[in-house]
Design a protein around this motif. Structure first.
Motif, PDB file in Angstrom:
ATOM      1  N   CYS A   1     -20.957  19.088  -0.553  1.00  0.00           N
ATOM      2  CA  CYS A   1     -21.413  19.920  -1.895  1.00  0.00           C
ATOM      3  C   CYS A   1     -21.261  19.382  -3.292  1.00  0.00           C
ATOM      4  O   CYS A   1     -20.421  18.295  -3.282  1.00  0.00           O
ATOM      5  CB  CYS A   1     -20.175  21.156  -2.013  1.00  0.00           C
ATOM      6  N   GLU A   2     -22.090  19.543  -3.938  1.00  0.00           N
ATOM      7  CA  GLU A   2     -22.199  19.204  -5.521  1.00  0.00           C
ATOM      8  C   GLU A   2     -21.660  20.005  -6.372  1.00  0.00           C
ATOM      9  O   GLU A   2     -21.916  21.147  -6.428  1.00  0.00           O
ATOM     10  CB  GLU A   2     -23.590  18.911  -5.859  1.00  0.00           C
ATOM     11  N   ILE A   3     -20.563  19.661  -7.259  1.00  0.00           N
ATOM     12  CA  ILE A   3     -19.883  20.529  -8.119  1.00  0.00           C
ATOM     13  C   ILE A   3     -20.765  20.780  -9.310  1.00  0.00           C
ATOM     14  O   ILE A   3     -21.343  19.797  -9.917  1.00  0.00           O
ATOM     15  CB  ILE A   3     -18.576  19.952  -8.418  1.00  0.00           C
ATOM     16  N   LEU A   4     -20.857  22.093  -9.619  1.00  0.00           N
ATOM     17  CA  LEU A   4     -21.831  22.269 -11.028  1.00  0.00           C
ATOM     18  C   LEU A   4     -20.694  22.715 -11.962  1.00  0.00           C
ATOM     19  O   LEU A   4     -19.967  23.751 -11.698  1.00  0.00           O
ATOM     20  CB  LEU A   4     -22.857  23.472 -10.514  1.00  0.00           C
ATOM     21  N   THR A   5     -20.821  22.256 -12.955  1.00  0.00           N
ATOM     22  CA  THR A   5     -19.986  22.603 -14.411  1.00  0.00           C
ATOM     23  C   THR A   5     -20.527  23.415 -15.414  1.00  0.00           C
ATOM     24  O   THR A   5     -21.889  23.266 -15.619  1.00  0.00           O
ATOM     25  CB  THR A   5     -18.999  21.316 -14.794  1.00  0.00           C
TER      26      THR A   5
ATOM     27  N   ARG B   1     -15.906  23.050 -17.062  1.00  0.00           N
ATOM     28  CA  ARG B   1     -15.256  23.792 -15.860  1.00  0.00           C
ATOM     29  C   ARG B   1     -16.390  24.035 -14.830  1.00  0.00           C
ATOM     30  O   ARG B   1     -17.337  24.366 -14.953  1.00  0.00           O
ATOM     31  CB  ARG B   1     -14.610  25.166 -16.458  1.00  0.00           C
ATOM     32  N   PRO B   2     -15.670  23.842 -13.589  1.00  0.00           N
ATOM     33  CA  PRO B   2     -16.152  24.255 -12.302  1.00  0.00           C
ATOM     34  C   PRO B   2     -16.872  25.593 -12.521  1.00  0.00           C
ATOM     35  O   PRO B   2     -16.222  26.751 -12.529  1.00  0.00           O
ATOM     36  CB  PRO B   2     -15.525  24.354 -11.196  1.00  0.00           C
ATOM     37  N   ALA B   3     -18.325  25.798 -12.056  1.00  0.00           N
ATOM     38  CA  ALA B   3     -19.008  27.184 -12.321  1.00  0.00           C
ATOM     39  C   ALA B   3     -19.335  27.470 -10.836  1.00  0.00           C
ATOM     40  O   ALA B   3     -19.689  28.647 -10.597  1.00  0.00           O
ATOM     41  CB  ALA B   3     -19.978  27.112 -13.283  1.00  0.00           C
ATOM     42  N   ASP B   4     -20.075  26.547 -10.324  1.00  0.00           N
ATOM     43  CA  ASP B   4     -20.626  26.976  -8.938  1.00  0.00           C
ATOM     44  C   ASP B   4     -20.681  25.463  -8.060  1.00  0.00           C
ATOM     45  O   ASP B   4     -20.391  24.626  -8.802  1.00  0.00           O
ATOM     46  CB  ASP B   4     -21.807  27.451  -9.123  1.00  0.00           C
ATOM     47  N   PHE B   5     -21.070  25.781  -6.761  1.00  0.00           N
ATOM     48  CA  PHE B   5     -21.413  24.329  -5.978  1.00  0.00           C
ATOM     49  C   PHE B   5     -22.777  24.585  -5.326  1.00  0.00           C
ATOM     50  O   PHE B   5     -23.201  25.722  -4.840  1.00  0.00           O
ATOM     51  CB  PHE B   5     -20.193  24.538  -5.082  1.00  0.00           C
ATOM     52  N   ARG B   6     -23.304  23.384  -5.362  1.00  0.00           N
ATOM     53  CA  ARG B   6     -24.860  23.418  -4.457  1.00  0.00           C
ATOM     54  C   ARG B   6     -24.482  22.816  -3.158  1.00  0.00           C
ATOM     55  O   ARG B   6     -23.802  21.646  -3.244  1.00  0.00           O
ATOM     56  CB  ARG B   6     -25.524  22.577  -5.296  1.00  0.00           C
ATOM     57  N   LEU B   7     -24.814  23.457  -2.242  1.00  0.00           N
ATOM     58  CA  LEU B   7     -24.508  22.822  -0.707  1.00  0.00           C
ATOM     59  C   LEU B   7     -25.584  21.890  -0.462  1.00  0.00           C
ATOM     60  O   LEU B   7     -26.913  22.019  -0.505  1.00  0.00           O
ATOM     61  CB  LEU B   7     -24.728  24.160   0.256  1.00  0.00           C
ATOM     62  N   LEU B   8     -25.414  20.601  -0.151  1.00  0.00           N
ATOM     63  CA  LEU B   8     -26.155  19.106  -0.064  1.00  0.00           C
ATOM     64  C   LEU B   8     -26.631  19.401   1.302  1.00  0.00           C
ATOM     65  O   LEU B   8     -27.745  18.746   1.850  1.00  0.00           O
ATOM     66  CB  LEU B   8     -25.792  18.059  -0.762  1.00  0.00           C
ATOM     67  N   GLU B   9     -25.642  19.452   2.364  1.00  0.00           N
ATOM     68  CA  GLU B   9     -25.711  19.215   3.759  1.00  0.00           C
ATOM     69  C   GLU B   9     -24.747  20.141   4.386  1.00  0.00           C
ATOM     70  O   GLU B   9     -23.633  20.296   3.951  1.00  0.00           O
ATOM     71  CB  GLU B   9     -25.314  17.729   4.056  1.00  0.00           C
ATOM     72  N   VAL B  10     -25.149  20.509   5.509  1.00  0.00           N
ATOM     73  CA  VAL B  10     -24.270  21.451   6.252  1.00  0.00           C
ATOM     74  C   VAL B  10     -24.299  20.902   7.950  1.00  0.00           C
ATOM     75  O   VAL B  10     -25.479  20.646   8.220  1.00  0.00           O
ATOM     76  CB  VAL B  10     -24.414  22.839   6.009  1.00  0.00           C
ATOM     77  N   ASN B  11     -23.249  20.980   8.619  1.00  0.00           N
ATOM     78  CA  ASN B  11     -23.318  20.869  10.129  1.00  0.00           C
ATOM     79  C   ASN B  11     -23.746  22.056  11.004  1.00  0.00           C
ATOM     80  O   ASN B  11     -23.536  23.103  10.636  1.00  0.00           O
ATOM     81  CB  ASN B  11     -22.137  20.155  10.491  1.00  0.00           C
TER      82      ASN B  11
ATOM     83  N   SER C   1     -29.367  26.063   8.146  1.00  0.00           N
ATOM     84  CA  SER C   1     -29.323  24.768   7.319  1.00  0.00           C
ATOM     85  C   SER C   1     -30.427  24.942   6.156  1.00  0.00           C
ATOM     86  O   SER C   1     -30.285  24.576   5.241  1.00  0.00           O
ATOM     87  CB  SER C   1     -29.250  23.625   7.945  1.00  0.00           C
ATOM     88  N   GLN C   2     -31.692  25.532   6.668  1.00  0.00           N
ATOM     89  CA  GLN C   2     -32.802  25.473   5.664  1.00  0.00           C
ATOM     90  C   GLN C   2     -32.418  26.397   4.779  1.00  0.00           C
ATOM     91  O   GLN C   2     -32.956  26.335   3.630  1.00  0.00           O
ATOM     92  CB  GLN C   2     -33.929  25.857   6.555  1.00  0.00           C
ATOM     93  N   THR C   3     -31.601  27.365   4.941  1.00  0.00           N
ATOM     94  CA  THR C   3     -31.117  28.357   3.930  1.00  0.00           C
ATOM     95  C   THR C   3     -30.145  28.061   2.937  1.00  0.00           C
ATOM     96  O   THR C   3     -30.164  27.898   1.779  1.00  0.00           O
ATOM     97  CB  THR C   3     -30.828  29.822   4.539  1.00  0.00           C
ATOM     98  N   ALA C   4     -29.083  27.375   3.651  1.00  0.00           N
ATOM     99  CA  ALA C   4     -27.809  26.881   2.965  1.00  0.00           C
ATOM    100  C   ALA C   4     -28.147  25.671   2.108  1.00  0.00           C
ATOM    101  O   ALA C   4     -27.630  25.762   0.878  1.00  0.00           O
ATOM    102  CB  ALA C   4     -26.793  26.532   4.060  1.00  0.00           C
TER     103      ALA C   4
END
Length: 196
Positions: free
Chosen positions: A122-126, A131-141, A152-155
């Motif tokens: 994940c990438e942290i979004l501030t 302050r941490p506001a959200d997270f972007r999923l870059l890759e999932v297994n 994975s295409q959705t996430a």
């Protein structure tokens, strides 16, 4: 050029007789001559020594030189050391490291895809205050897809708020703390089907 020492004659395949009185552009290929002139001109203008590496395809074989030039008593004195062996070793080392990095990435990919636990990068979004506001999923297994129901295409590329709008704020804060401090945290959480 006023004078070469015997070592310079051997390295460059030049002679004092054929070099004395000639300009840089008369002795070296245009690109090399331009690079050397730029460095040497700066030494003459500023008085600051030059220290640089130069590739040369002239002579009996292409070579790398380490050049140092200084201004002294109205003339420019330059030394050139043949560093071809060193540069070759550096290139071979870089190539070997690239192979090792590729092998490590392949092992990581195998582990990432085969592990039984859900894993997400994940990438942290501030926010504007940092302050941490959200997270972007870059890759999932694959295990993440199976356990959460998100393909994975959705996430991948989506934020946690987009995927789980009802996720408790305390969990986002907890993940944010971990991301910013690096301190691990272990907890249990029930994800209901309605939250997907």
């Amino acid at each position: 050029f006023l004078r070469l020492n015997p070592c310079a004659e051997r390295m460059w395949g030049l002679t004092n007789a054929g070099t004395a009185g000639k300009c840089c552009r008369e002795l070296f290929p245009p690109e090399m001559a331009a690079a050397i002139l730029e460095r040497f001109s700066a030494v003459v203008t500023t008085g600051a020594p030059a220290d640089f590496e130069q590739w040369w395809e002239g002579g009996d074989a292409p070579r790398w030189f380490h050049v140092i030039a200084v201004k002294q008593s109205g003339v420019l004195i330059a030394t050139a050391a043949d560093i071809t062996a060193q540069k070759t070793a550096e290139l071979e080392l870089a190539a070997a490291q690239a192979v090792q990095a590729q092998q490590a990435m392949e092992r990581y990919r195998l582990l990432f895809d085969s592990i039984d636990e859900a894993f997400a990068l994940c990438e942290i979004l501030t926010d504007s205050d940092g302050r941490p506001a959200d997270f972007r999923l870059l890759e999932v297994n694959p295990a993440f897809e199976k356990m959460t129901g998100f393909a994975s295409q959705t996430a991948q590329g989506a934020t946690v708020r987009q995927l789980l709008p009802t996720l408790e704020e305390r969990l986002r804060e907890m993940y944010g703390r971990m991301a910013l401090t690096g301190e691990p945290c272990r907890f249990e959480y029930r994800l209901d089907a309605g939250e997907q």
